[in-house]
Structure formats: structure tokens, C-alpha cells
Design a protein around this motif. Structure first.
Motif, short mmCIF file in Angstrom:
data_model
loop_
_atom_site.label_atom_id
_atom_site.label_comp_id
_atom_site.label_asym_id
_atom_site.label_seq_id
_atom_site.Cartn_x
_atom_site.Cartn_y
_atom_site.Cartn_z
N LEU A 1 49.11 99.18 -2.40
CA LEU A 1 48.57 98.52 -3.59
C LEU A 1 47.12 98.99 -3.70
CD1 LEU A 1 49.42 96.41 -5.73
CD2 LEU A 1 48.49 94.65 -4.27
N LEU A 2 46.83 99.62 -4.83
CA LEU A 2 45.53 100.27 -5.01
C LEU A 2 44.80 99.62 -6.18
CD1 LEU A 2 43.58 102.84 -4.86
CD2 LEU A 2 45.20 103.93 -6.41
N VAL A 3 43.64 99.05 -5.91
CA VAL A 3 42.82 98.51 -7.00
C VAL A 3 41.82 99.57 -7.40
CG1 VAL A 3 40.94 96.91 -7.47
CG2 VAL A 3 43.08 96.06 -6.54
N THR A 4 41.78 99.89 -8.67
CA THR A 4 40.84 100.91 -9.12
C THR A 4 40.45 100.66 -10.57
OG1 THR A 4 40.46 103.27 -9.42
CG2 THR A 4 42.71 102.51 -9.79
N HIS A 5 39.24 101.09 -10.94
CA HIS A 5 38.90 101.02 -12.36
C HIS A 5 38.91 102.42 -12.96
CE1 HIS A 5 35.04 101.91 -10.47
NE2 HIS A 5 34.73 102.49 -11.60
N GLU A 6 39.28 103.42 -12.15
CA GLU A 6 39.30 104.80 -12.63
C GLU A 6 40.72 105.21 -12.99
OE1 GLU A 6 36.81 107.35 -12.37
OE2 GLU A 6 35.36 106.59 -10.93
#
Lengths: 190, 239
Positions: free
Chosen positions: B198-203
Motif C-alpha cells: 500500500l503506497l501513499v503518494t501525492h505524485e
């Protein structure tokens, strides 16, 4: 980019006939831009008319190769050394669509933004998948084309994020009834 | 295929009354082995809350979080701590490696804390470092490594031993774009090898590495890119 300059660049590698040019064009842009053979021959005849290429004798298969001329080389060199003008590019349909969505009654602009953003991310997933395919690891020009698509996609999504923030910040309050004082209507509009 | 992580209609509210903040409002999500799911959304959309709930660092106000089929709510504190040690690994933006330990010691630490012998833990750590391509850094301290190298070590630490769920919070935030991409490639490979991520990113570019991208707004999933859970459910019921 014009097909003209693409074909001139390919002919700079050496003489080629139409089908070879089409294959070389598609190989160099990694299949992101498919040409039909009619476009190739129409472009070749225009390049011949402008003295940028000239036909050579037919080969054994009956195919006529073309070669680049000196003036063709000069045109190619001019193309490479001249930056593209932004105004030369096609109008941005997405910007126009959003501008119209803002002013068209009943359109949920943030939904328009989100559906475009999802489409952009889906494209990014696809480009990233292509980039990691083992068969494409060593093809540098194809990877650069893919990177260009990734950067464009990313720029569009960042712009969409910006649009959404701006829209939410400036979202008008409830619309005052038609009979309300102008001042109130103006205030609600802000 | 069963999920490694599952959130069922999860709500999380911070505070009470008129000042209450509804960080998550009814999020349902599954992450399966071999699947990398990215969470995107603006600041305050609930991304970090979701990650904390997934890792058992926080509990839902309503709904259920299941890791490997077990509801975290049913676990004692001791069992919950064991899940966090054995099943879940974290990768943070600022790496969070212990500066006084070498790369191998950092990776071995979670196993040693779990009672594994020093020797076995070290062997597992060297294996995990080799899987992320940095065996030669085993004896180096964090300040002797570049950011990208430290993040690879952090991924090795997150997935050492039996752990199958990696939770990554902006793991490329402190890296330049080329190094960030290399780190995502490693994360992708580890997930392809069978972990769930699970990857949180704003990119958006980084979300492109995921199989599925979930868009959060104000604590609600507003859209997703990739196969939907409902489609997966259909397939699951067919098999």
C-alpha cells in the motif's frame, strides 16, 4: 511534429522506400503514432515537389527508394535547430472543455476534473508498465518517448490538481433569488 | 485469492461534537499478494489515517480492518504487536534507519526483537538486502549511504522474514526523480515476488507503478484506476 520532418530525418540515415519509412517511423516513436502508407507516399511526393527528396531507380521488388537532397538536409537542420512554437501545437481541448464546464449550467466541474485525472493516472500506469517490460529496457529512444508521455501526463494531472484547488477555493455561495438586491447577487457570485 | 489487507467500511473520527474531524468515512479496500495499491489525494484527504489503520497503529471508529484474514479489533494488545512485528513492514519518507546500526543490523533488528536468534536474523537480513540489490552495503552505517541506498535498505527491513504487507508513506519524497524511480522499481519487484503493498503518494508518476490507484477526498474514495474490488469479487465468486 510534422511527418515531413520525420521522414526527412529517417532518410538522412540512407535511402528508403515507403514501407521501410513507415516501419522505421513507427519503430522510432515506439508505435505511439501509427502512419498509413498513403500518408507516407503523399508526404514523399510533396517533399519531392519541394526538392527535399528525390526518387532513385526502382529496386528488385518494384519499390522505389527515395533519398534526401542537399536542400532537404538544410531543411532538416533548420527544423532541429528551431524550437517548436507553443502556438504551433493543436489547441488544448481539455483546457477549453474545463473552461466551458465552468460556465455551463448543471455540469459538475470537479467530476469532470476527476474523470480526466483518473484517465491520466490510468495512462501513467500503462506507460510505466511498458517501461518495465524487459524487452523494452535497452531501447533508449523508445524509453525517451515513453518518458515524454509520462511527463506530459504528469503535467496534466498537476494542472488538474491546481484547477480543482482553485475551483474549490472560489466556489460561489448559494445563488441569491432573482429578485434579491444586486449587491447580494454580486456578493454570492464572488 | 485471499487478501493480505482488507478494510471494511472503515470510519475514523478524531475528536467529538462540532469540532470532530471525519478523517475517513466508509472506506472499503482490499490488497492481495502481488498487488501494489496506491492512495492519492490532497493533504487532509485521509491518506495517512488510512495507512495508520492498515498497520494497526490506530483503530477505526467504525468498521473493520483485517490483516491476513484476522480482524485487528479481535486481537489483544500483545497479538496486535506481534502482527505489526511479523506481518507488516513500513517504509517512510525519511527512511527511519537507526544511525548507530549497520544496514544488516537495521534489517535484522525486527527479527531479533521478535525472538529470532542473532545468527538467523543476520542470515535473513543478508538475504533481504540481496533481494533489493544492496548486499555490498551490509556493513555500512546509514550516514555512509545515499538516500536511495538507505531507502532500499528500508524496503529490505520492511519485508524481511515472513512479512507480507508493506506500507509505504511517500517513500520517494526525499529522493531525486531518478533515484525515486529506482526505489519504486525495487518496491514493485518485491510486490511482484508475492508481498502486498500500500503506497501513499501525492505524485501521479509514482502512482503509475501501482496496479490500482485509489483517489481519496475528504475521507471518501471518489474514484479508482485499475480493477475494481467489485470486479475482483465477481471473479472470486466464479472460481
Amino acid at each position: 511534429m510534422s511527418i515531413r520532418h520525420g521522414l526527412l530525418a529517417l532518410l538522412e540515415r540512407g535511402p528508403m522506400h515507403g514501407y521501410q519509412l513507415r516501419a522505421a517511423f513507427e519503430a522510432s516513436v515506439g508505435g505511439t503514432w501509427a502512419l498509413n502508407i498513403g500518408q507516407v507516399y503523399t508526404t514523399l511526393s510533396r517533399l519531392e515537389r519541394d526538392d527535399f527528396v528525390r526518387p532513385r531507380p526502382e529496386g528488385e521488388g518494384g519499390q522505389r527508394p527515395y533519398e534526401i537532397t542537399e536542400s532537404g538536409r538544410a531543411e532538416l537542420s533548420r527544423w532541429f535547430s528551431t524550437p517548436l512554437e507553443r502556438t504551433d501545437r493543436p489547441r488544448d481541448e481539455l483546457a477549453i472543455k474545463l473552461a466551458l464546464a465552468m460556465t455551463t449550467p448543471g455540469v459538475d466541474v470537479t467530476a469532470v476534473v476527476q474523470s480526466q485525472r483518473t484517465a491520466g493516472v490510468r495512462a501513467l500506469q500503462e506507460y510505466t508498465r511498458l517501461k518495465t517490460r524487459p524487452s523494452d529496457q535497452d531501447d533508449l529512444s523508445w524509453r525517451l518517448v515513453l518518458d515524454s508521455l509520462i511527463f506530459q501526463c504528469e503535467a496534466e494531472i498537476r494542472w488538474l490538481d491546481h484547477c480543482e484547488t482553485t475551483i474549490l477555493r472560489h466556489r460561489p455561495g448559494p445563488v441569491a433569488p432573482a429578485g434579491a438586491p444586486v449587491e447580494e447577487r454580486e456578493r454570492n457570485r464572488r | 485469492m485471499s487478501s493480505v489487507l482488507e478494510l471494511r467500511d472503515v470510519h475514523r473520527t478524531h475528536g467529538r461534537g462540532p469540532t470532530a474531524v471525519h478523517a475517513l468515512r466508509g472506506v472499503t479496500l482490499r490488497v492481495r499478494p502481488g498487488e501494489l495499491v496506491a492512495i492519492m489525494g490532497p493533504s487532509g484527504s485521509g491518506k495517512s489515517t488510512l495507512l495508520n489503520l492498515a498497520g494497526g497503529l490506530d483503530g477505526p471508529s467504525q468498521g473493520e480492518v483485517l490483516v491476513e484474514g484476522r480482524s485487528l479489533d479481535d486481537l489483544s494488545l500483545r497479538e496486535l504487536a506481534a502482527v505489526r512485528r511479523r506481518t507488516v513492514g513500513y517504509v517512510f519518507q525519511d527512511f527511519n534507519l537507526l544511525p548507530s546500526l549497520t544496514a544488516a543490523e537495521n534489517v535484522a533488528l525486527p527479527l531479533e526483537l521478535d525472538g529470532v536468534s542473532v545468527r538467523r536474523a543476520r542470515r535473513a537480513a543478508l538475504g533481504a538486502l540481496s533481494e533489493v540489490g544492496v548486499t555490498d552495503l551490509a556493513g555500512r552505517f546509514p550516514d555512509e549511504m545515499s538516500g536511495g541506498q538507505q531507502q532500499r535498505v528500508a524496503i529490505a527491513r520492511a519485508l524481511v522474514g515472513e512479512r507480507r504487507l508493506v506500507l509505504a508513506d511517500e517513500p520517494t519524497g526525499a529522493l531525486d526523480s531518478g533515484t525515486g524511480e529506482a526505489v519504486l522499481r525495487v518496491l514493485r519487484e518485491r510486490v511482484d515476488a508475492g508481498a502486498a503493498g500500500l503506497l501513499v503518494t501525492h505524485e501521479a508518476r509514482h502512482a503509475g507503478w501501482a496496479d490500482r490507484v485509489i483517489f481519496l477526498r475528504d475521507g471518501v474514495v471518489v474514484d479508482s484506476s485499475g480493477p475494481l474490488d467489485s470486479v475482483d469479487d465477481l471473479l472470486e465468486h466464479r472460481s
